[in-house]
Design an enzyme around this catalytic site. Structure first.
Site, PDB file in Angstrom:
ATOM      1  N   GLU B  27       0.837  -1.195   0.000  1.00 46.22           N
ATOM      2  CA  GLU B  27       0.000   0.000   0.000  1.00 46.22           C
ATOM      3  C   GLU B  27       0.880   1.255   0.000  1.00 46.22           C
ATOM      4  O   GLU B  27       1.721   1.408   0.885  1.00 46.22           O
ATOM      5  CB  GLU B  27      -0.930  -0.033   1.222  1.00 46.22           C
ATOM      6  CG  GLU B  27      -1.928  -1.181   1.127  1.00 46.22           C
ATOM      7  CD  GLU B  27      -2.487  -1.650   2.472  1.00 46.22           C
ATOM      8  OE1 GLU B  27      -2.349  -0.922   3.463  1.00 46.22           O
ATOM      9  OE2 GLU B  27      -3.043  -2.767   2.509  1.00 46.22           O
ATOM     10  N   LEU B  51      -5.648  -1.977  -1.460  1.00 50.00           N
ATOM     11  CA  LEU B  51      -5.626  -1.953   0.012  1.00 50.00           C
ATOM     12  C   LEU B  51      -6.136  -3.301   0.514  1.00 50.00           C
ATOM     13  O   LEU B  51      -7.308  -3.442   0.873  1.00 50.00           O
ATOM     14  CB  LEU B  51      -6.510  -0.799   0.512  1.00 50.00           C
ATOM     15  CG  LEU B  51      -6.215  -0.246   1.908  1.00 50.00           C
ATOM     16  CD1 LEU B  51      -7.138   0.922   2.222  1.00 50.00           C
ATOM     17  CD2 LEU B  51      -6.209  -1.247   3.005  1.00 50.00           C
ATOM     18  N   GLU B  53      -4.276  -6.569   2.494  1.00 48.33           N
ATOM     19  CA  GLU B  53      -3.090  -7.263   2.988  1.00 48.33           C
ATOM     20  C   GLU B  53      -3.084  -8.729   2.583  1.00 48.33           C
ATOM     21  O   GLU B  53      -2.024  -9.304   2.325  1.00 48.33           O
ATOM     22  CB  GLU B  53      -2.989  -7.152   4.510  1.00 48.33           C
ATOM     23  CG  GLU B  53      -2.654  -5.758   5.024  1.00 48.33           C
ATOM     24  CD  GLU B  53      -3.826  -4.799   4.992  1.00 48.33           C
ATOM     25  OE1 GLU B  53      -4.981  -5.260   4.859  1.00 48.33           O
ATOM     26  OE2 GLU B  53      -3.609  -3.581   5.083  1.00 48.33           O
ATOM     27  N   GLN B  75       1.952  -2.203   5.437  1.00 45.19           N
ATOM     28  CA  GLN B  75       2.249  -0.798   5.762  1.00 45.19           C
ATOM     29  C   GLN B  75       2.621  -0.596   7.240  1.00 45.19           C
ATOM     30  O   GLN B  75       3.536   0.170   7.542  1.00 45.19           O
ATOM     31  CB  GLN B  75       1.050   0.056   5.380  1.00 45.19           C
ATOM     32  CG  GLN B  75       1.340   1.530   5.368  1.00 45.19           C
ATOM     33  CD  GLN B  75       0.271   2.295   4.624  1.00 45.19           C
ATOM     34  OE1 GLN B  75      -0.890   2.328   5.020  1.00 45.19           O
ATOM     35  NE2 GLN B  75       0.648   2.918   3.518  1.00 45.19           N
ATOM     36  N   PHE B  76       1.885  -1.267   8.117  1.00 42.39           N
ATOM     37  CA  PHE B  76       2.248  -1.305   9.538  1.00 42.39           C
ATOM     38  C   PHE B  76       1.983  -2.738   9.980  1.00 42.39           C
ATOM     39  O   PHE B  76       0.966  -3.319   9.568  1.00 42.39           O
ATOM     40  CB  PHE B  76       1.391  -0.335  10.361  1.00 42.39           C
ATOM     41  CG  PHE B  76       1.715   1.111  10.096  1.00 42.39           C
ATOM     42  CD1 PHE B  76       2.696   1.765  10.840  1.00 42.39           C
ATOM     43  CD2 PHE B  76       1.066   1.809   9.089  1.00 42.39           C
ATOM     44  CE1 PHE B  76       3.015   3.093  10.577  1.00 42.39           C
ATOM     45  CE2 PHE B  76       1.387   3.132   8.819  1.00 42.39           C
ATOM     46  CZ  PHE B  76       2.361   3.785   9.566  1.00 42.39           C
ATOM     47  N   ASP B  78       0.775  -3.805  12.448  1.00 44.84           N
ATOM     48  CA  ASP B  78      -0.550  -3.830  13.075  1.00 44.84           C
ATOM     49  C   ASP B  78      -1.607  -4.365  12.106  1.00 44.84           C
ATOM     50  O   ASP B  78      -2.665  -4.817  12.534  1.00 44.84           O
ATOM     51  CB  ASP B  78      -0.948  -2.415  13.493  1.00 44.84           C
ATOM     52  CG  ASP B  78       0.173  -1.674  14.197  1.00 44.84           C
ATOM     53  OD1 ASP B  78      -0.037  -1.250  15.322  1.00 44.84           O
ATOM     54  OD2 ASP B  78       1.276  -1.519  13.611  1.00 44.84           O
ATOM     55  N   TYR B  79      -1.330  -4.257  10.810  1.00 46.69           N
ATOM     56  CA  TYR B  79      -2.319  -4.662   9.803  1.00 46.69           C
ATOM     57  C   TYR B  79      -1.963  -5.984   9.130  1.00 46.69           C
ATOM     58  O   TYR B  79      -2.505  -6.313   8.073  1.00 46.69           O
ATOM     59  CB  TYR B  79      -2.509  -3.533   8.789  1.00 46.69           C
ATOM     60  CG  TYR B  79      -2.914  -2.246   9.474  1.00 46.69           C
ATOM     61  CD1 TYR B  79      -3.981  -2.243  10.361  1.00 46.69           C
ATOM     62  CD2 TYR B  79      -2.227  -1.064   9.287  1.00 46.69           C
ATOM     63  CE1 TYR B  79      -4.354  -1.099  11.049  1.00 46.69           C
ATOM     64  CE2 TYR B  79      -2.599   0.099   9.967  1.00 46.69           C
ATOM     65  CZ  TYR B  79      -3.659   0.070  10.845  1.00 46.69           C
ATOM     66  OH  TYR B  79      -4.023   1.200  11.529  1.00 46.69           O
ATOM     67  N   PHE B  81      -2.319  -8.845  10.845  1.00 48.87           N
ATOM     68  CA  PHE B  81      -2.933  -9.920  11.630  1.00 48.87           C
ATOM     69  C   PHE B  81      -4.116 -10.596  10.937  1.00 48.87           C
ATOM     70  O   PHE B  81      -4.671 -11.549  11.460  1.00 48.87           O
ATOM     71  CB  PHE B  81      -3.334  -9.401  13.015  1.00 48.87           C
ATOM     72  CG  PHE B  81      -2.147  -9.107  13.892  1.00 48.87           C
ATOM     73  CD1 PHE B  81      -1.593 -10.101  14.665  1.00 48.87           C
ATOM     74  CD2 PHE B  81      -1.556  -7.862  13.908  1.00 48.87           C
ATOM     75  CE1 PHE B  81      -0.483  -9.859  15.466  1.00 48.87           C
ATOM     76  CE2 PHE B  81      -0.447  -7.596  14.705  1.00 48.87           C
ATOM     77  CZ  PHE B  81       0.090  -8.591  15.480  1.00 48.87           C
ATOM     78  N   HIS B 121      -0.647   1.772  15.563  1.00 47.34           N
ATOM     79  CA  HIS B 121       0.623   2.000  14.860  1.00 47.34           C
ATOM     80  C   HIS B 121       1.767   1.823  15.843  1.00 47.34           C
ATOM     81  O   HIS B 121       2.799   2.484  15.734  1.00 47.34           O
ATOM     82  CB  HIS B 121       0.658   3.390  14.214  1.00 47.34           C
ATOM     83  CG  HIS B 121      -0.420   3.627  13.212  1.00 47.34           C
ATOM     84  ND1 HIS B 121      -1.715   3.908  13.572  1.00 47.34           N
ATOM     85  CD2 HIS B 121      -0.412   3.595  11.858  1.00 47.34           C
ATOM     86  CE1 HIS B 121      -2.455   4.048  12.486  1.00 47.34           C
ATOM     87  NE2 HIS B 121      -1.698   3.865  11.435  1.00 47.34           N
TER      88      HIS B 121
HETATM   89  C1  TPP Z   1      -6.095  -2.984   7.450  1.00 50.71           C
HETATM   90  C2  TPP Z   1      -5.418  -1.678   7.259  1.00 50.71           C
HETATM   91  N1  TPP Z   1      -4.475  -1.555   6.323  1.00 50.71           N
HETATM   92  C3  TPP Z   1      -3.834  -0.393   6.150  1.00 50.71           C
HETATM   93  C4  TPP Z   1      -4.143   0.700   6.912  1.00 50.71           C
HETATM   94  C5  TPP Z   1      -3.418   2.030   6.725  1.00 50.71           C
HETATM   95  N2  TPP Z   1      -4.351   2.992   6.124  1.00 50.71           N
HETATM   96  C6  TPP Z   1      -5.024   3.889   6.858  1.00 50.71           C
HETATM   97  S1  TPP Z   1      -6.102   4.785   5.952  1.00 50.71           S
HETATM   98  C7  TPP Z   1      -5.680   3.975   4.527  1.00 50.71           C
HETATM   99  C8  TPP Z   1      -6.352   4.327   3.239  1.00 50.71           C
HETATM  100  C9  TPP Z   1      -7.837   4.150   3.299  1.00 50.71           C
HETATM  101  O1  TPP Z   1      -8.421   4.499   2.078  1.00 50.71           O
HETATM  102  P1  TPP Z   1      -9.992   4.440   1.894  1.00 50.71           P
HETATM  103  O2  TPP Z   1     -10.490   3.098   2.275  1.00 50.71           O
HETATM  104  O3  TPP Z   1     -10.315   4.903   0.532  1.00 50.71           O
HETATM  105  O4  TPP Z   1     -10.542   5.459   2.991  1.00 50.71           O
HETATM  106  P2  TPP Z   1     -10.251   7.025   3.045  1.00 50.71           P
HETATM  107  O5  TPP Z   1      -9.124   7.219   4.015  1.00 50.71           O
HETATM  108  O6  TPP Z   1      -9.930   7.502   1.673  1.00 50.71           O
HETATM  109  O7  TPP Z   1     -11.530   7.593   3.563  1.00 50.71           O
HETATM  110  C10 TPP Z   1      -4.690   3.034   4.781  1.00 50.71           C
HETATM  111  C11 TPP Z   1      -4.049   2.191   3.766  1.00 50.71           C
HETATM  112  C12 TPP Z   1      -5.139   0.534   7.890  1.00 50.71           C
HETATM  113  N3  TPP Z   1      -5.502   1.542   8.702  1.00 50.71           N
HETATM  114  N4  TPP Z   1      -5.756  -0.654   8.039  1.00 50.71           N
END
Ligand code: TPP
Ligand code: TPP
Ligand code: MG
Ligand code: MG
Lengths: 343, 355, 355, 343
Positions: B27, B51, B53, B75-76, B78-79, B81, B121
């Site tokens: 990501e 997006l 994992e 990406q972290f 934390d994600y 799992f 995070h």
């Molecule tokens: C499972 C997971 N993977 C990665 C992340 C890191 N992350 C936070 S926001 C984001 C993008 C989200 O995009 P979208 O679903 O379009 O929502 P938006 O923020 O645009 O409203 C990512 C990759 C996360 N929080 N959770």
């Protein structure tokens, strides 16, 4: 009225004009939601918080959502499984903006997490707002559970879940579609995707094979629609239509709402105002002027007043206590079954 | 001196230009961002994934099976799992098919606290990772090791997990720990490989990679980060510099701690641990992960089983509090994970312990 | 005497008829099968879910939030590894929202080897489970405890994981360990609650539940399965009967082992462990999970840290081999997990160890 | 010829009749596949194995699949990510049926897992057959990876993935659809679902909102089809059409194949012959008689011969060595990069 037509609804004046009083209410809440986010961003900039994320640019959708749900506690009211851009919805439900600042500043007084969680990670059991958690899309696997509890005969409560466009790539989105549409066990659930065309830095184009995200509901026989979430009238009607359908039919509905991301993804990407995206608040204000519901001067004054109010609140929040180290041990286990009615 | 994130980026550049790396993805890994911490900026083979994992890990496995050489990122940590089953498959494929296929991939992911990352995070992944047989697991504590471990990870025929200690990513190498081929001047290095921030400059800018030489830190080899005679501290990642600082302070009080930087969590360097414990007779394991069913407990269990009569004090673990998350407020984060002060106190207590 | 699977089924019946259980669900949990091991046969609220573990755990969380009382099943714990993030959410929700919501659900899943289940029906889950704060985790070794732990799990306001030792599911209770209200005659019990195999009989058959009384085994309380004075064996689930058998054999040789059946893995009964170790001064932990970053290592670490000077021999772990899976052939399975012989040898060695 | 029409193709004689030689070959392989599974079931019954699972009832699909793929090693040939009902495909590729018995009996000579894995858990790197693993649906997350490696210019190899109907509820199925259809990065992948209307004991009805599973490809702009997998001619053409499309267009195709489950789910459910499901082999044999390609007598003789051959093989397998305890430590780590070409 075509339900489920997968087209971006046209903006502009039409027979579905909202009543002036409602417009004033919507505007007030949208303005407050915007100014709250801007205050949170400023707090971040000034070191009064470590991370900002929120929903500026989604107010034309998030505020109507908060107004339109049946607010309350338990299965006879609506459950909300939101993601981290829902300040507008919370304010429309009646949340105190100062509490958002408390979470931003991670104070011990923060009612949402006592200084544990990031900004915009709301929770409100009294209004059926399930805890917002950071992992993308997990709420889509959880939401069918509250909707299932609402399949009881006579129950009018429904479940609403929201999340972003990029997140629909997670399997949890499919889980939500599958579990919501099982033949004979359809769930009263409104599945919403706010499409801002981005996942952090990654544009929509190149990651999706679907023409519209809402099309993903079609194989499951779901009603679907994609609406312009930057036009508050369209969004209000679109959300209302969807909620009414789910409440009456006790069946799922997939609603895609096209929105803007006006301060970028989060403070991690700078949280600067993005000039080239449609601003739903500015657009609504122009319309309010056109319709002579509010004048520029009145709106300016209102903006100044709220800005000042939030500034002062943020200063007070700065003085509130921070959590104590030993508090990490609190709430590891529940001692009462709160959701089961124990108080 | 390069920062750790620059070192990783340079290793990936060497990987894609000389060691066969075909795909660096995850990501926001590709342009424009080049990763949440810029570890993948300006790499030719870096691209943005959906997006998802599970897709990232699955596709990395598939690419590896097809003879490609993927480096994927979560990406972290934390994600990660929701992918444990797939990580298990990456780790058990060679064994389950009795050697018919191997799965040469690298998965990298930032881990740990220290950036006020709140509940999602700040996770650690070391305990979870060491529970997945078939993976090699590495975690550097400095840029040079990051570079050398990444090159070793890339050429390994097995799945290798590269845990990036988040709090150290922007920390520069110590004097003298330059990557082979890295320019002498840090500003010059930044000019060469860090994308400019201003959009105007960015438009006409191109990376200029230094002429880097290969440098391999063997997987499975620990490093004595500080020799000492009174207490052995077995640690890795972010806790290495903290342990070193604590040891330096304690030196003034006459306590001489040996800091063992494990670098590889699996396979780990048992010989190095044994040798050190036989010398100091006192051992402290430090890591940030929650303390129930923690990897440090494995190390200590083995130390206790095999070196029981060498021990002059109870072997000790300093790890994360067993609570459901790490809170955002400073007081909460500090109460949840080891700090220099806590490490210092633990070493000191062990050193002063009278059998 | 009831088998463990019958005991679980009866507990679920009591749960749905008297304790508010609303939904018992998972893959093949409802009619016609009533669960891979028949634990959910003939229950009023049992239903078949889609083949989607993430949905199962997610929906259980959602049901719990909405005030329902779900008991969900993952058909084999081997298939729970794509849900660890959701399990973490079930465990951290109460903490993350500082007490606003709680998540009262039960997740049950068969664990462990012993049925020639090969790579994907032999997994253990105890180490993984104990790494997820906010959950209570129980694992019975006999039908009566299974009954009593399930009732406690159902009334607990937290997420509770109920690990079913697969190899014991069809084992009957020992004489005298009847569930309160269970009929005296086993054949009668089977007639009353086990669905007949023949389709003809099945068509007109209805279950007749015995008048069962409630019986709660408190979560967090271990049981001394066999008192002894020479060695403490801390174990649970399938290894309890094996350890008892080993201890009985050793008794003839004058070795008197104490077998502690932990029953709850989290929170666990530290008082019971401490008391026993203080008496025997020698401790063995036995479980089937892979031995790196194993829950037994946590117990032993704590024993070593807190009771170092009580120990007359190195605390010892007997656990699963750290390999990617459990092979199908008998020789492979036996080489991978503890057996009565291995337990016996380990106790014997500890007992004979001269400090 | 309509590509992607989501209808169950009609059976019966039509212009697409297969050539007699091909029919004979298909029949021989289908018969062997069936008799192999029956032998494995008997072995299970006699205690020569602990668990049986396999594909009797899917031969009219699985055998053509094995014949139609481009068999070989590396990206210029086709990758197969199969589930545990693929004996027909393996035999068609040229696998030795005795090896299946070795895995059934978990001998040290079992080339697929050396006595570690259940029956029907095949692997064959020399033919790009990825290891079959027990967890449902994970192959759908892995398969896009081999397909991605095949996006190289000039590459004609494709990836094929198969799995069951119930398993499509897992998020991995959606992952496969999402990753395969990204605009501009479409993958050369044939996504197959064998729909036998069951997941163990759970019927299809009640768990699905989709009219057809293949419809799930449509929002992603994929070609889709649902075919009768009990008619070998239909199945042959359907699989061929799909493979040709993917090979030429370098785009994904979702194919649903309706099949029978002739011995129930596995030995756990008794492995008894199910009389009320369509038997593709019996049906094909009737057709071969009608078309006068083979007589009943010839087919009976052939059946007897193969049965005898397999019986004898199973006796020999019984005498082969079992694995040694220390072998659990073998192949924990690879010492060579086999997939990278090291030998
Ligand atoms: C499972 C997971 N993977 C990665 C992340 C890191 N992350 C936070 S926001 C984001 C993008 C989200 O995009 P979208 O679903 O379009 O929502 P938006 O923020 O645009 O409203 C990512 C990759 C996360 N929080 N959770
Ligand atoms: C992830 C996972 N969950 C559960 C199981 C147990 N299980 C084995 S086969 C099966 C049913 C599969 O049904 P379907 O996908 O339709 O394939 P079929 O067996 O009918 O070919 C289940 C639930 C498993 N193997 N993997
Ligand atoms: Mg978005
Ligand atoms: Mg099926």
């Amino acid at each position: 009225m075509t339900i489920g037509a997968s087209t971006v609804k046209k903006q502009g004046p039409d027979a579905r004009e909202l009543a002036p009083e409602l417009c004033v209410r919507l505007h007030d809440l949208m303005l407050r939601a915007r100014l709250l986010e801007e205050r949170l961003i400023t707090m971040y900039r000034q070191g009064d918080g470590y991370f900002w994320i929120g929903g500026p640019g989604e107010e034309a959708f998030s505020v109507p959502l908060g107004l339109l749900v049946d607010k309350g506690q338990g299965i006879h009211h609506d459950y909300l499984h939101l993601h981290y851009r829902a300040s507008g919805t919370l304010l429309a439900l009646g949340a105190d903006p100062v509490d958002s600042m408390r979470q931003m500043k991670n104070t011990a007084t923060d009612p949402y997490s006592r200084g544990r969680n990031f900004a915009s990670h709301y929770t409100a059991r009294k209004w059926n707002v399930a805890p917002v958690s950071s992992p993308i899309e997990v709420q889509y696997s959880i939401a069918p559970g509250t909707a299932m509890a609402q399949r009881k005969p006579g129950c009018k409560g429904i479940t609403v879940v929201t999340g972003g466009d990029a997140g629909t790539a997670e399997g949890d989105f499919a889980t939500c579609l599958v579990w919501s549409s099982r033949k004979g066990s359809e769930l009263p659930i409104l599945i919403i995707v706010t499409n801002n065309q981005y996942g952090i830095s990654t544009p929509y184009a190149g990651q999706h094979g679907e023409a519209r995200i809402s099309d993903r509901g079609k194989p499951f026989g779901m009603e679907t629609a994609t609406i312009d979430g930057n036009d508050v009238e369209t969004a209000y009607h679109g959300v209302k239509r969807a909620i009414d359908y789910v409440r009456t039919e006790r069946k799922p509905y997939l609603l895609e709402v096209m929105v803007s991301r006006l301060y970028g993804h989060s403070s991690a990407s700078g949280a600067n105002f993005v000039k080239d995206e449609d601003d739903c608040l500015a657009r609504f204000e122009r319309r309010l002027e056109e319709r002579k519901i509010l004048t520029r001067a009145v709106m300016d004054e209102q903006r100044a007043k709220i800005t000042q109010e939030f500034l002062e609140a943020s200063k007070r929040v700065r003085e509130e206590p921070q959590p104590e180290p030993h508090q990490i041990w609190e709430h590891v286990f529940a001692t009462k079954n709160l959701v089961g009615g124990e108080a | 001196m390069a920062t750790m994130v620059q070192a990783i980026r340079m290793a990936l550049h060497v990987g894609e230009s000389r060691l066969g790396v075909t795909d660096i993805f995850g990501e926001d890994v590709g342009p424009p961002l080049g990763g949440a911490f810029t570890a993948t900026q300006n790499l030719d083979t870096a691209w943005n994934s959906p997006l998802d994992e599970r897709g990232i890990v699955g596709v990395a496995i598939g690419l590896a099976l097809a003879g490609a050489k993927p480096v994927c990122e979560i990406q972290f940590c934390d994600y990660a799992f929701n992918t444990i089953d797939l990580l298990k498959i990456a780790g058990n494929t060679h064994w389950a098919c009795a050697g018919d296929w191997n799965v040469p991939l690298v998965m990298m992911t930032p881990v740990g606290a220290g950036i006020r990352g709140s509940i999602y995070h700040s996770h650690s992944f070391d305990a979870q990772a060491t529970r997945i047989p078939g993976w090699k697991i590495v975690m550097p504590s400095n840029p040079l090791d990051a570079y050398g471990l990444m090159l070793s990870a890339i050429v390994d025929p097995n799945p290798v997990m590269f845990l990036k200690p988040k709090a150290l990513l922007r920390v520069k190498a110590k004097a003298g720990e330059r990557l082979p081929g890295e320019p002498d001047d840090d500003k010059l290095l930044a000019k060469m490989i860090d994308t400019p921030v201003s959009p105007a400059e960015r438009a006409k800018w191109k990376p200029q990679w230094p002429e880097l030489q290969e440098h391999y830190v063997p997987i499975g080899k620990a490093k004595v980060a500080r020799p000492g005679s009174h207490v052995t501290v077995v640690t890795y990642g972010r806790n290495v510099p903290m342990a070193l600082a604590a040891a330096d302070e304690l030196a003034a009080e006459g306590v001489d701690a040996e800091i063992l930087d494990l670098r590889s969590l699996h396979p780990y360097d048992w010989d190095a641990i044994r040798e050190s414990v036989k010398k100091t007779h006192r051992v402290l394991c430090v890591n940030e992960d929650t303390e129930v069913t923690n990897f440090g407990e494995h190390i200590l269990r083995r130390v206790t089983e095999e070196l029981f009569y060498e021990l002059y004090a109870p072997p000790t673990l300093l790890a994360g509090a067993h609570v459901p998350g790490i809170g955002l407020a400073d007081a909460l984060e500090h109460a949840s994970v080891p700090t220099k002060e806590k490490i210092r106190a633990a070493i000191s207590e062990l050193a002063r312990h009278e059998p």
